[in-house]
Design an enzyme around this catalytic site. Structure first.
Site, short mmCIF file in Angstrom:
data_model
loop_
_atom_site.label_atom_id
_atom_site.label_comp_id
_atom_site.label_asym_id
_atom_site.label_seq_id
_atom_site.Cartn_x
_atom_site.Cartn_y
_atom_site.Cartn_z
N CYS A 117 0.83 -1.20 0.00
CA CYS A 117 0.00 0.00 0.00
C CYS A 117 0.88 1.26 0.00
O CYS A 117 0.65 2.19 -0.78
CB CYS A 117 -0.93 -0.01 1.22
N CYS A 118 1.92 1.27 0.85
CA CYS A 118 2.83 2.42 0.89
C CYS A 118 3.55 2.58 -0.46
O CYS A 118 3.79 3.70 -0.90
CB CYS A 118 3.86 2.28 2.00
N CYS A 200 -1.00 8.76 7.07
CA CYS A 200 -2.36 8.44 6.67
C CYS A 200 -3.23 8.19 7.90
O CYS A 200 -2.76 7.64 8.91
CB CYS A 200 -2.35 7.20 5.79
N CYS A 203 -3.38 4.71 9.55
CA CYS A 203 -2.08 4.20 10.01
C CYS A 203 -1.42 5.13 11.01
O CYS A 203 -0.22 5.02 11.26
CB CYS A 203 -1.16 3.98 8.81
N CYS A 228 7.87 3.97 5.59
CA CYS A 228 6.93 3.71 4.49
C CYS A 228 7.64 3.32 3.21
O CYS A 228 7.01 3.00 2.23
CB CYS A 228 6.07 4.93 4.24
#
Ligand code: SF4
Length: 234
Positions: A117-118, A200, A203, A228
């Site tokens: 995702c990162c 985010c 997170c 990240c």
């Protein structure tokens, strides 16, 4: 040994952040960019760049999962300093594929998913935003976390294949906030609610008194994993 980097660090070892920024603004004129996440350190650097080289490219990564407070600060900062802070978005098709395959909150399920995702929401858009540059600036400080204790003012970023400049590497947290107060720099209101480090929304959590300042980032993972990918080294 990387002589170019060694020489820069030797030359700038006693320089102030403003002197470091001024030096590289000239050295890489038109080929340098500042990546801001709108955190406290980045707001300090934005204020400095506005006074040193307001034409320098400044950009932020909108992952699509940020806090509303962060978007508000982006607008406030643009207006206050008259800067065209560009926004880099993730590739929509990549995000769709990832979410449809792994779920919208995939990051909680494994480190692998979180890193995917990162990568899609941050690392790939960063690489795109840095195209055409030879150097980039960011707001890392040595005492931010265990993963950042070795950083230098100037480094070789072998992932982006560029020079990376950390003008606040030597600063402590008190210096950052002292400068923000002195210059009346706008900052993310979440900092007043127990969020020293903001990424985010899903997170990032507030920290408890006595906790490490990055303890609220990916708090379900062990501390050595908590980057990240933007600041990893090969
Ligand atoms: Fe995805 Fe969380 Fe990384 Fe943001 S911080 S890109 S939501 S895993």
């Amino acid at each position: 040994m990387d002589l170019e980097i060694e020489n820069y660090n030797a030359r700038l070892k006693d320089a102030s952040p403003q002197e470091i920024l001024g030096f590289f603004a000239k050295e890489f004129k038109g080929r340098i960019a500042f990546a801001t996440s709108l955190g406290a350190e980045d707001q300090v650097i934005t204020e400095m760049i506005a006074g040193i080289d307001p034409d320098m490219k400044i950009f932020t990564l909108d992952t699509g999962r940020l806090f509303q407070e962060t978007y508000d600060l982006l607008d406030i900062t643009r207006k206050k300093y008259g800067l065209a802070i560009e926004v880099s978005f993730p590739d929509a098709v990549d995000v769709e594929e990832m979410v449809n395959k792994h779920g919208i909150n995939l990051f909680y399920e494994s480190v692998e998913n979180r890193k995917l995702c990162c990568f899609i929401r941050k690392t790939e858009p960063l690489s795109r935003a840095l195209q055409g540059t030879d150097a980039w600036i960011c707001g890392l400080r040595r005492d931010q976390s265990v993963t950042r204790q070795q950083i230098s003012i100037v480094e070789r970023d072998n992932i982006q294949n560029k020079i990376k400049i950390n003008p606040l590497a030597d600063w402590g947290l008190e210096q950052v906030w002292g400068y923000i107060r002195e210059k009346k720099i706008p900052y993310n209101t979440l900092h007043d609610k127990g969020f020293p480090s903001i990424g985010c929304l899903p997170c990032t959590r507030a920290i408890l008194p006595g906790e490490d300042i990055r303890a609220g980032r990916w708090w379900w993972e062990s501390s050595e994993n908590r980057e990240c990918g933007l600041h990893q080294k090969l």
